[in-house]
Motif scaffolding. Sequence first.
Motif, mmCIF file in Angstrom:
data_model
loop_
_atom_site.group_PDB
_atom_site.id
_atom_site.type_symbol
_atom_site.label_atom_id
_atom_site.label_comp_id
_atom_site.label_asym_id
_atom_site.label_seq_id
_atom_site.Cartn_x
_atom_site.Cartn_y
_atom_site.Cartn_z
ATOM 1 N N ALA A 114 0.643 -1.036 -0.186
ATOM 2 C CA ALA A 114 0.135 0.045 -0.190
ATOM 3 C C ALA A 114 0.789 1.470 0.124
ATOM 4 O O ALA A 114 0.378 2.305 -0.506
ATOM 5 C CB ALA A 114 -0.839 0.142 1.093
ATOM 6 N N ALA A 115 2.110 1.195 0.433
ATOM 7 C CA ALA A 115 2.825 2.273 0.647
ATOM 8 C C ALA A 115 3.048 3.071 -0.864
ATOM 9 O O ALA A 115 2.812 4.307 -0.932
ATOM 10 C CB ALA A 115 4.191 1.966 1.037
ATOM 11 N N SER A 116 3.156 2.442 -1.925
ATOM 12 C CA SER A 116 3.277 3.074 -3.273
ATOM 13 C C SER A 116 2.246 3.788 -3.813
ATOM 14 O O SER A 116 2.201 4.921 -3.912
ATOM 15 C CB SER A 116 4.115 2.034 -4.140
ATOM 16 N N PRO A 117 0.946 2.901 -3.547
ATOM 17 C CA PRO A 117 -0.222 3.739 -4.248
ATOM 18 C C PRO A 117 -0.523 4.791 -3.260
ATOM 19 O O PRO A 117 -1.070 6.016 -3.515
ATOM 20 C CB PRO A 117 -1.199 2.836 -4.282
ATOM 21 N N VAL A 118 -0.463 4.791 -1.886
ATOM 22 C CA VAL A 118 -1.131 5.808 -0.953
ATOM 23 C C VAL A 118 -0.178 7.078 -1.160
ATOM 24 O O VAL A 118 -0.429 8.160 -1.412
ATOM 25 C CB VAL A 118 -0.751 5.110 0.595
ATOM 26 N N MET A 119 1.340 6.728 -1.282
ATOM 27 C CA MET A 119 2.213 7.803 -1.315
ATOM 28 C C MET A 119 2.266 8.491 -2.563
ATOM 29 O O MET A 119 2.558 9.598 -2.889
ATOM 30 C CB MET A 119 3.537 7.505 -0.770
ATOM 31 N N ASN A 120 2.105 7.647 -3.894
ATOM 32 C CA ASN A 120 1.950 8.208 -5.069
ATOM 33 C C ASN A 120 0.495 9.075 -5.108
ATOM 34 O O ASN A 120 0.477 10.360 -5.761
ATOM 35 C CB ASN A 120 1.987 7.073 -6.113
ATOM 36 N N ALA A 121 -0.229 8.836 -4.433
ATOM 37 C CA ALA A 121 -1.557 9.473 -4.290
ATOM 38 C C ALA A 121 -1.269 10.807 -3.644
ATOM 39 O O ALA A 121 -1.689 11.959 -4.105
ATOM 40 C CB ALA A 121 -2.650 8.933 -3.557
ATOM 41 N N VAL A 122 -0.432 10.703 -2.613
ATOM 42 C CA VAL A 122 -0.198 11.916 -1.791
ATOM 43 C C VAL A 122 0.482 12.780 -2.691
ATOM 44 O O VAL A 122 0.418 14.023 -2.911
ATOM 45 C CB VAL A 122 0.584 11.540 -0.530
ATOM 46 N N PHE A 123 1.711 12.358 -3.307
ATOM 47 C CA PHE A 123 2.443 13.022 -4.332
ATOM 48 C C PHE A 123 1.777 13.457 -5.573
ATOM 49 O O PHE A 123 1.931 14.810 -5.784
ATOM 50 C CB PHE A 123 3.619 12.246 -4.901
ATOM 51 N N SER A 124 0.801 12.747 -6.199
ATOM 52 C CA SER A 124 0.002 13.396 -7.110
ATOM 53 C C SER A 124 -0.921 14.517 -6.815
ATOM 54 O O SER A 124 -1.001 15.631 -7.394
ATOM 55 C CB SER A 124 -1.199 12.238 -7.691
ATOM 56 N N ALA A 125 -1.222 14.539 -5.366
ATOM 57 C CA ALA A 125 -2.330 15.681 -4.773
ATOM 58 C C ALA A 125 -1.078 16.746 -4.446
ATOM 59 O O ALA A 125 -1.624 17.918 -4.703
ATOM 60 C CB ALA A 125 -2.650 15.218 -3.498
ATOM 61 N N ILE A 126 0.158 16.595 -3.985
ATOM 62 C CA ILE A 126 1.008 17.755 -3.882
ATOM 63 C C ILE A 126 1.347 18.453 -5.415
ATOM 64 O O ILE A 126 1.476 19.743 -5.478
ATOM 65 C CB ILE A 126 2.481 17.000 -3.539
ATOM 66 N N LEU A 127 1.682 17.681 -6.433
ATOM 67 C CA LEU A 127 1.784 18.018 -7.666
ATOM 68 C C LEU A 127 0.638 18.978 -8.187
ATOM 69 O O LEU A 127 0.696 19.975 -8.780
ATOM 70 C CB LEU A 127 2.025 17.008 -8.890
ATOM 71 N N ASN A 128 -0.522 18.149 -7.874
ATOM 72 C CA ASN A 128 -1.833 19.206 -8.232
ATOM 73 C C ASN A 128 -1.844 20.612 -7.524
ATOM 74 O O ASN A 128 -2.081 21.676 -8.093
ATOM 75 C CB ASN A 128 -3.075 18.372 -8.042
ATOM 76 N N MET A 129 -1.402 20.505 -6.138
ATOM 77 C CA MET A 129 -1.458 21.805 -5.241
ATOM 78 C C MET A 129 -0.474 22.991 -5.807
ATOM 79 O O MET A 129 -0.554 24.123 -5.581
ATOM 80 C CB MET A 129 -1.233 21.476 -4.053
ATOM 81 N N VAL A 130 0.782 22.317 -6.204
ATOM 82 C CA VAL A 130 1.729 23.201 -6.470
ATOM 83 C C VAL A 130 1.833 23.576 -8.033
ATOM 84 O O VAL A 130 2.709 24.220 -8.293
ATOM 85 C CB VAL A 130 3.160 22.520 -6.074
ATOM 86 N N GLY A 131 0.910 23.156 -8.671
ATOM 87 C CA GLY A 131 0.708 23.460 -10.265
ATOM 88 C C GLY A 131 1.512 22.844 -11.177
ATOM 89 O O GLY A 131 2.257 23.605 -11.988
ATOM 90 N N TYR A 132 2.017 21.554 -10.820
ATOM 91 C CA TYR A 132 2.909 20.685 -11.987
ATOM 92 C C TYR A 132 2.018 20.857 -13.302
ATOM 93 O O TYR A 132 0.746 20.637 -13.507
ATOM 94 C CB TYR A 132 2.877 19.384 -11.454
ATOM 95 N N ASP A 133 2.785 21.148 -14.298
ATOM 96 C CA ASP A 133 2.326 21.252 -15.813
ATOM 97 C C ASP A 133 2.956 20.012 -16.324
ATOM 98 O O ASP A 133 4.170 19.744 -16.757
ATOM 99 C CB ASP A 133 3.003 22.445 -16.206
ATOM 100 N N GLN A 134 1.867 18.734 -16.810
ATOM 101 C CA GLN A 134 2.279 17.970 -17.530
ATOM 102 C C GLN A 134 2.673 18.091 -18.965
ATOM 103 O O GLN A 134 3.382 17.047 -19.599
ATOM 104 C CB GLN A 134 0.989 16.883 -17.677
ATOM 105 N N ASN A 135 2.454 19.379 -19.278
ATOM 106 C CA ASN A 135 2.574 19.649 -20.792
ATOM 107 C C ASN A 135 4.086 20.373 -21.132
ATOM 108 O O ASN A 135 4.403 20.368 -22.285
ATOM 109 C CB ASN A 135 1.474 20.305 -21.386
ATOM 110 N N LEU A 136 4.872 20.761 -20.128
ATOM 111 C CA LEU A 136 6.001 21.126 -20.231
ATOM 112 C C LEU A 136 7.134 20.174 -20.956
ATOM 113 O O LEU A 136 6.944 18.924 -20.357
ATOM 114 C CB LEU A 136 6.515 21.745 -19.052
ATOM 115 N N VAL A 137 8.057 20.680 -21.484
ATOM 116 C CA VAL A 137 9.114 19.759 -22.234
ATOM 117 C C VAL A 137 10.437 20.314 -21.318
ATOM 118 O O VAL A 137 10.927 21.144 -21.245
ATOM 119 C CB VAL A 137 9.377 20.263 -23.762
ATOM 120 N N VAL A 138 11.058 18.930 -21.022
ATOM 121 C CA VAL A 138 12.190 18.980 -20.205
ATOM 122 C C VAL A 138 13.397 19.560 -21.260
ATOM 123 O O VAL A 138 13.560 19.307 -22.525
ATOM 124 C CB VAL A 138 12.870 17.635 -19.683
#
Length: 495
Positions: free
Chosen positions: A411-435
């Motif tokens: 459960a550690a991976s899905p739970v903390m990936n969910a937490v991390f996804s929520a963090i990305l959402n809150m801090v405005g992570y842009d999926q469309n940017l190019v490295v």
Amino acid sequence: MSRQKQSNFWNTPLTSSLIKGKDVRPPEMLIGYFIGPIGGLLSSGIFTSILNTYFTDVLKLDLTFLTTLQLFSTILIVIANLVVGQLIERTRVLAGKARPWILLSALTLSVASVLMFIVPFDGVMKMVWIAIAYNLFYSVAYPIYNTANSTLVAVSTRNSDQRGQLASFNNIAGLVAMGAGSMVFPILVSFALKENQALWFAAMLAVGIITALTIFLQYKFSRERVTEELMAGGAGEEEGKSKVKTASMGTQFKAVASEKWWWVVMIFYMIFQFSGAIKNGSMSYFCRWVLDNSALGPDGWGTYQSILAVMGAIPMAVAMLFVNPLCQKFGKRKTVSAFLILGVIGGVIAIMGGSNIVPVAVGVALKCLGSSPACYMILAMLADVIDHIEWKTGLRTDGLTMSIYSSLMVAASPVMNAVFSAILNMVGYDQNLVVGTDMQSALAQTGISVSYIWFETIAYVICAILLFLFFRVEDNLKEEQAEIEKRNNTDLTAH
């Protein structure tokens, strides 16, 4: 199924164990507890490192959907692990109680590892397919394998030193699988797979084949001596069934819940595992968006991730040589606690490194060295607690304990990936940017850095204090094990 039919099935050349000796020998250690688990844990190691990146940057799945899926799946994962634990506890065949489920996993885990990379649909149906495939892996196939694999150490032998060696090999295997996921696969992704879903499928199909072969080897090169001892102690037969006492889940929980050391080691493991999960899940994002990649170009993030993974793997590989001797001399409690403090120092160095790969890599190396005794010894510590509870209550609680342990691990991976996804959402992570062309915002970079370094560093402080002050199961363990063996020998003589 009659006892005779069971005996015939588990005595065939295909299903009988190749391990015959009373003591644990190198072939059992190397194949049953190292090579086998590497394949069994390989897909999980890859998923922990890169699955979230596959979801967000290849499939372009919505972050809210990912958070919801991973949190909801956690409920199913916990239920599945508890059910599998009880199924293992009630399995009584010549192969043991965990090994039959290892054999089943050669099929189920290898197939489930591939399903998320087929994705024959678009739109809403794509999300439905991913939700089903995700849960077939995390809520069905992986709990079966991981609970059985975790149980093997506790039932392999009562020899505490040999059990410590097996726990070390088993956990090293997990680290090797994790290393493959964080070292080799990111380079493959950044330079070859990129966003080509067909190539992702081909790569994971190869992983599935490796998984099936190595898990079968693990089954053939393992043996459950404690299970055999308990079955011999209840050697009378009635209607083809062993008289070995199987406690209900409620009875087992009552036994473990009354033992403070059981709670200490479980809380310790939960904090340790969950903090490691968010670090692993955010690693590729840290290498892509926080580290300065100007020297290697836009595809260099995979190389940087491999560098960090190697810098973590080397000290852990070296630690394999001295962790078990140190634990035998000073005890698991003192050794694990002292090294965790070293890990905290490494975390502080990595934090101060900012976007510079050199100090970050040095800090990661120290942090991984500090975590190595905890990684290697957690199963041995759990096995010690299980023996202590057996001494107090007369009950073996392998099934419940290892199903909860496996629940926390899976459960550690899905739970903390969910937490991390929520963090990305809150801090405005842009999926469309190019490295290499675009930059994430400073807030997004901070959220990624906190997830990759800060979470685990703080967790190590808590874990070191918890273990050092409150975990004393080793103090009288040898005397308790001797008494357990005496009881079982008395029961065997009586029969």
